[in-house]
Design an enzyme around this catalytic site. Sequence first.
Site, mmCIF file in Angstrom:
data_model
loop_
_atom_site.group_PDB
_atom_site.id
_atom_site.type_symbol
_atom_site.label_atom_id
_atom_site.label_comp_id
_atom_site.label_asym_id
_atom_site.label_seq_id
_atom_site.Cartn_x
_atom_site.Cartn_y
_atom_site.Cartn_z
ATOM 1 N N HIS A 56 45.399 27.785 -39.036
ATOM 2 C CA HIS A 56 46.455 27.176 -38.221
ATOM 3 C C HIS A 56 46.735 28.012 -36.975
ATOM 4 O O HIS A 56 47.008 27.465 -35.911
ATOM 5 C CB HIS A 56 47.755 27.035 -39.023
ATOM 6 C CG HIS A 56 47.846 25.777 -39.824
ATOM 7 N ND1 HIS A 56 47.852 24.519 -39.258
ATOM 8 C CD2 HIS A 56 47.967 25.590 -41.161
ATOM 9 C CE1 HIS A 56 47.963 23.608 -40.206
ATOM 10 N NE2 HIS A 56 48.026 24.229 -41.373
ATOM 11 N N GLY A 91 52.336 27.356 -48.397
ATOM 12 C CA GLY A 91 52.111 28.155 -47.204
ATOM 13 C C GLY A 91 52.536 27.417 -45.956
ATOM 14 O O GLY A 91 52.584 26.184 -45.929
ATOM 15 N N CYS A 151 47.860 19.574 -46.756
ATOM 16 C CA CYS A 151 48.557 20.287 -45.686
ATOM 17 C C CYS A 151 49.873 19.581 -45.381
ATOM 18 O O CYS A 151 49.920 18.352 -45.323
ATOM 19 C CB CYS A 151 47.675 20.337 -44.436
ATOM 20 S SG CYS A 151 48.409 21.231 -43.051
ATOM 21 N N LEU A 152 50.903 20.377 -45.174
ATOM 22 C CA LEU A 152 52.207 19.815 -44.834
ATOM 23 C C LEU A 152 52.184 19.103 -43.480
ATOM 24 O O LEU A 152 53.031 18.253 -43.217
ATOM 25 C CB LEU A 152 53.268 20.921 -44.836
ATOM 26 C CG LEU A 152 53.537 21.556 -46.203
ATOM 27 C CD1 LEU A 152 54.422 22.785 -46.055
ATOM 28 C CD2 LEU A 152 54.150 20.557 -47.167
ATOM 29 N N HIS A 179 43.509 28.965 -44.938
ATOM 30 C CA HIS A 179 44.159 27.754 -44.425
ATOM 31 C C HIS A 179 45.214 28.105 -43.375
ATOM 32 O O HIS A 179 45.236 27.536 -42.281
ATOM 33 C CB HIS A 179 44.785 27.004 -45.602
ATOM 34 C CG HIS A 179 45.449 25.724 -45.237
ATOM 35 N ND1 HIS A 179 44.912 24.498 -45.543
ATOM 36 C CD2 HIS A 179 46.623 25.466 -44.605
ATOM 37 C CE1 HIS A 179 45.723 23.542 -45.116
ATOM 38 N NE2 HIS A 179 46.772 24.109 -44.536
ATOM 39 N N GLU A 180 46.097 29.056 -43.708
ATOM 40 C CA GLU A 180 47.196 29.397 -42.792
ATOM 41 C C GLU A 180 46.691 30.141 -41.554
ATOM 42 O O GLU A 180 47.173 29.899 -40.447
ATOM 43 C CB GLU A 180 48.281 30.202 -43.514
ATOM 44 C CG GLU A 180 48.933 29.492 -44.686
ATOM 45 C CD GLU A 180 49.417 28.078 -44.404
ATOM 46 O OE1 GLU A 180 49.795 27.772 -43.257
ATOM 47 O OE2 GLU A 180 49.416 27.254 -45.333
ATOM 48 N N GLN A 199 53.022 25.351 -37.177
ATOM 49 C CA GLN A 199 53.431 24.125 -37.856
ATOM 50 C C GLN A 199 54.899 23.789 -37.607
ATOM 51 O O GLN A 199 55.306 22.649 -37.815
ATOM 52 C CB GLN A 199 53.164 24.223 -39.357
ATOM 53 C CG GLN A 199 51.689 24.215 -39.696
ATOM 54 C CD GLN A 199 51.487 24.323 -41.179
ATOM 55 O OE1 GLN A 199 51.452 25.421 -41.741
ATOM 56 N NE2 GLN A 199 51.375 23.173 -41.835
#
Length: 154
Positions: A136, A46, A90-91, A132-133, A51
């Site tokens: 963000h 995701g 997480c990226l 999660h997304e 991000q």
Amino acid sequence: MAVREILRFGNVKLKRVSRKIDIIDEEVFNIVQDLKDTLYSTTGIGLAAPQIGILKRVILIDLRDGEEPIVLINPLIVAKIGKEESIEGCLSYPGYEGKVIRPKKVTVQGLNTKGEKVEYIAEGVLAKAFCHEIDHLDGILYIDRAKKIYKIEE
């Protein structure tokens, strides 16, 4: 369009609230394509527009399970059921994982790229990915919710 740099923990843009999208136009299509190009250059499932430095309410989720990727514009969690602890990464915070409590099941509404209202009822990994997304988009990182953070051993 382009593989964009993924912002890392500490970048102030990751802590800001993203703006709602009023018109789905070429700019939004370009954001979606950049999210896809960037996500597929990683092993993640995701990615949210903040991000890649764009403070707009767009997310992309692809569980890489053969199903079509999910693109949601202005996503909103409208219902939550239960609680479940799991490990997340997480990226934007590479090299670490954390224990996070998320809803077991969520109902999420938003718009697809055609401007149509869509709804997903999700559990398991997909429910966690939505939470999660969408976090963000509100300037919240999983580490803000984590009970413990662990460095990933190579």
